[in-house]
Scaffold this motif. Structure first.
Motif, PDB file in Angstrom:
ATOM      1  N   SER A  86      39.691  -5.462  36.386  1.00 20.36           N
ATOM      2  CA  SER A  86      39.377  -5.276  38.611  1.00 20.36           C
ATOM      3  C   SER A  86      38.084  -4.489  38.682  1.00 20.36           C
ATOM      4  CB  SER A  86      39.493  -3.159  37.605  1.00 20.36           C
ATOM      5  OG  SER A  86      41.698  -2.748  37.343  1.00 20.36           O
ATOM      6  N   GLN A  87      38.289  -4.639  39.846  1.00 24.43           N
ATOM      7  CA  GLN A  87      36.679  -4.530  40.957  1.00 24.43           C
ATOM      8  C   GLN A  87      36.745  -3.208  41.535  1.00 24.43           C
ATOM      9  OE1 GLN A  87      34.298  -6.061  40.530  1.00 24.43           O
ATOM     10  NE2 GLN A  87      34.805  -7.244  39.383  1.00 24.43           N
ATOM     11  N   PHE A  88      35.923  -1.969  41.248  1.00 26.85           N
ATOM     12  CA  PHE A  88      35.644  -0.906  41.511  1.00 26.85           C
ATOM     13  C   PHE A  88      34.367  -0.998  42.181  1.00 26.85           C
ATOM     14  CE2 PHE A  88      33.289   3.228  41.736  1.00 26.85           C
ATOM     15  CZ  PHE A  88      34.707   4.443  41.914  1.00 26.85           C
ATOM     16  N   ARG A  89      34.363  -0.314  43.450  1.00 25.09           N
ATOM     17  CA  ARG A  89      33.415   0.099  44.255  1.00 25.09           C
ATOM     18  C   ARG A  89      33.559   1.408  44.539  1.00 25.09           C
ATOM     19  NH1 ARG A  89      33.433  -4.477  42.685  1.00 25.09           N
ATOM     20  NH2 ARG A  89      33.035  -6.251  43.068  1.00 25.09           N
ATOM     21  N   TRP A  90      32.601   1.744  44.901  1.00 24.82           N
ATOM     22  CA  TRP A  90      32.247   3.552  45.452  1.00 24.82           C
ATOM     23  C   TRP A  90      31.258   3.322  46.498  1.00 24.82           C
ATOM     24  CZ3 TRP A  90      28.441   7.353  45.516  1.00 24.82           C
ATOM     25  CH2 TRP A  90      29.117   8.611  45.793  1.00 24.82           C
ATOM     26  N   LEU A  91      31.302   3.951  47.648  1.00 25.54           N
ATOM     27  CA  LEU A  91      30.330   3.550  49.006  1.00 25.54           C
ATOM     28  C   LEU A  91      30.313   5.625  49.351  1.00 25.54           C
ATOM     29  CD1 LEU A  91      28.544   2.876  51.447  1.00 25.54           C
ATOM     30  CD2 LEU A  91      30.904   2.843  52.082  1.00 25.54           C
ATOM     31  N   SER A  92      29.276   6.158  49.299  1.00 26.89           N
ATOM     32  CA  SER A  92      28.579   7.984  50.138  1.00 26.89           C
ATOM     33  C   SER A  92      27.716   6.933  51.016  1.00 26.89           C
ATOM     34  CB  SER A  92      28.374   8.218  48.803  1.00 26.89           C
ATOM     35  OG  SER A  92      27.439   9.865  49.574  1.00 26.89           O
ATOM     36  N   VAL A  93      27.598   8.217  52.550  1.00 29.43           N
ATOM     37  CA  VAL A  93      26.719   8.238  53.359  1.00 29.43           C
ATOM     38  C   VAL A  93      26.707   9.670  53.775  1.00 29.43           C
ATOM     39  CG1 VAL A  93      26.583   7.873  56.292  1.00 29.43           C
ATOM     40  CG2 VAL A  93      27.657   6.081  54.468  1.00 29.43           C
ATOM     41  N   SER A  94      25.394  10.281  53.481  1.00 35.63           N
ATOM     42  CA  SER A  94      24.785  11.244  54.091  1.00 35.63           C
ATOM     43  C   SER A  94      24.334  10.987  55.307  1.00 35.63           C
ATOM     44  CB  SER A  94      24.444  12.456  52.715  1.00 35.63           C
ATOM     45  OG  SER A  94      22.781  11.435  52.632  1.00 35.63           O
ATOM     46  N   MET A  95      23.517  12.149  55.794  1.00 32.56           N
ATOM     47  CA  MET A  95      23.239  12.894  57.089  1.00 32.56           C
ATOM     48  C   MET A  95      22.084  13.566  56.987  1.00 32.56           C
ATOM     49  SD  MET A  95      25.690  10.603  59.712  1.00 32.56           S
ATOM     50  CE  MET A  95      26.497  10.879  59.456  1.00 32.56           C
ATOM     51  N   LEU A  96      20.799  14.289  57.058  1.00 29.49           N
ATOM     52  CA  LEU A  96      20.306  15.020  57.486  1.00 29.49           C
ATOM     53  C   LEU A  96      19.555  14.997  58.428  1.00 29.49           C
ATOM     54  CD1 LEU A  96      19.972  17.714  56.001  1.00 29.49           C
ATOM     55  CD2 LEU A  96      18.241  17.391  54.697  1.00 29.49           C
ATOM     56  N   ARG A  97      19.507  16.042  59.535  1.00 23.29           N
ATOM     57  CA  ARG A  97      19.071  16.026  60.739  1.00 23.29           C
ATOM     58  C   ARG A  97      17.594  16.849  60.124  1.00 23.29           C
ATOM     59  NH1 ARG A  97      18.620  18.984  65.483  1.00 23.29           N
ATOM     60  NH2 ARG A  97      20.551  19.991  64.674  1.00 23.29           N
ATOM     61  N   PHE A  98      16.413  17.238  60.726  1.00 25.12           N
ATOM     62  CA  PHE A  98      16.002  18.479  61.102  1.00 25.12           C
ATOM     63  C   PHE A  98      15.146  18.573  62.565  1.00 25.12           C
ATOM     64  CE2 PHE A  98      15.212  15.747  56.821  1.00 25.12           C
ATOM     65  CZ  PHE A  98      15.112  16.750  55.676  1.00 25.12           C
ATOM     66  N   GLU A  99      15.165  20.086  62.454  1.00 29.36           N
ATOM     67  CA  GLU A  99      14.522  20.233  63.436  1.00 29.36           C
ATOM     68  C   GLU A  99      12.632  20.979  63.928  1.00 29.36           C
ATOM     69  OE1 GLU A  99      15.371  20.818  66.689  1.00 29.36           O
ATOM     70  OE2 GLU A  99      17.887  21.062  66.611  1.00 29.36           O
ATOM     71  N   SER A 100      12.176  20.657  65.191  1.00 28.61           N
ATOM     72  CA  SER A 100      10.955  21.592  64.697  1.00 28.61           C
ATOM     73  C   SER A 100      10.457  22.217  64.248  1.00 28.61           C
ATOM     74  CB  SER A 100      10.838  20.481  66.349  1.00 28.61           C
ATOM     75  OG  SER A 100      10.603  19.177  66.165  1.00 28.61           O
TER      76      SER A 100
END
Length: 303
Positions: free
Chosen positions: A139-153
């Protein structure tokens, strides 16, 4: 007759001529005294006026001196300011990648799993898991994760872009120093936000040997961390690290473009020459044979 006159006038028994002179002398003395009194009385207002003028002059001098000092003193310092953050919101994390992109990276994923967040405008994440099972052939396994972090002044901490850059550099450094990682390599990524770095390494787990790709990108005041890994199970060979790296960089660029589009922009900028640190902290837990758990620690915690 003379004596009668003297008695009538109440004059002393002295010759009339002497009395007249005495009276004249007395009048002169009285006149002189009156003159002295008048002169003295006249002098008092003059002194008062002089004193008043002197007092007023001193007040004016003091006022002028005070005014001069006031005008010469430095003005109050202006309130501190900081450049406003460019991006004000984040896109829906599970919708930042096109369907075709997801098919290339995680072909068997049915949907993304959205991470929890107390403020969707500040942070967001989504992960996808794919297991392509060929039975006894492996079997072939794949895992993907996206995270975003926004900063205020913030006037006390700095601009949102500067805070994001500091976090970006920390994230890159974390990705470079994952415990147990082998053959770690990192390289700058062109055309992804204001700056981006890709980090790759091998990680051995009981389920198999994983190839990990972490791309950290900064676009203005937002940091994007994309983790992508794969492994071959049950005798299936491990995926190509170069292929995973190419797919991960393409996906990271797409996420950065989604952030810009969310805020009314088009192109999300070009990378800067500034060095960076990293967001992916350590590869997440490897999946079980059923692929129910994700293998990378790195992006899962950033939501």
């Amino acid at each position: 007759m003379q004596r009668a006159v003297e008695r009538d006038l109440g004059a002393p028994p002295t010759p009339f001529g002497q009395w007249g002179r005495d009276r004249r002398d007395q009048r002169e003395l009285r006149v002189r005294g009156l003159r002295r009194i008048l002169v003295g009385a006249a002098a008092v207002p003059v002194m008062l006026v002089a004193a008043g003028c002197s007092s007023d002059s001193g007040s004016e001098d003091k006022a002028a001196d005070s005014s001069t000092k006031s005008s010469a003193s430095p003005s109050e310092s202006p309130s501190p300011t900081v450049q406003a953050a460019v991006y004000k919101s984040l896109p829906e994390p599970c919708k930042v990648l096109a369907k075709k992109t997801l098919e290339d990276l995680v072909p068997e994923a049915k949907s993304g799993k959205k991470g929890t967040s107390d403020d969707a405008s500040t942070r967001g994440s989504c992960s996808w898991s794919s297991l392509d099972s060929n039975g006894v052939k492996g079997s072939q396994f794949r895992w993907l994760s996206v995270s975003m972090l926004r900063f205020e002044s913030d006037v006390t901490r700095g601009s949102g872009a500067k805070l994001a850059q500091d976090y970006f550099e920390t994230q890159v450094q974390d990705a470079r120093s994952v415990s147990g990682a082998k053959n770690t390599k990192s390289e700058p990524v062109a055309g992804v936000g204001d700056e981006a770095t890709a980090v790759r390494y091998d990680l051995k787990k009981k389920e198999g040997s994983f190839k990990q790709e972490t791309v950290v990108a900064r676009a203005e005041n937002v940091v994007v961390t994309l983790d992508y890994n794969g492994a071959g199970f049950a005798g299936e060979k491990a995926p190509s690290a170069d292929t995973l790296n190419k797919l991960a960089q393409k996906a990271a660029k797409e996420v950065v473009a989604a952030v810009a589009k969310q805020n009314g922009g088009g192109d999300a900028g070009t990378p800067s020459s500034a060095p960076s640190k990293s967001a992916s902290k350590s590869p997440s837990k490897s999946p079980s044979k059923s692929a129910s758990s994700s293998p990378s620690k790195s992006a899962a915690k950033k939501s």
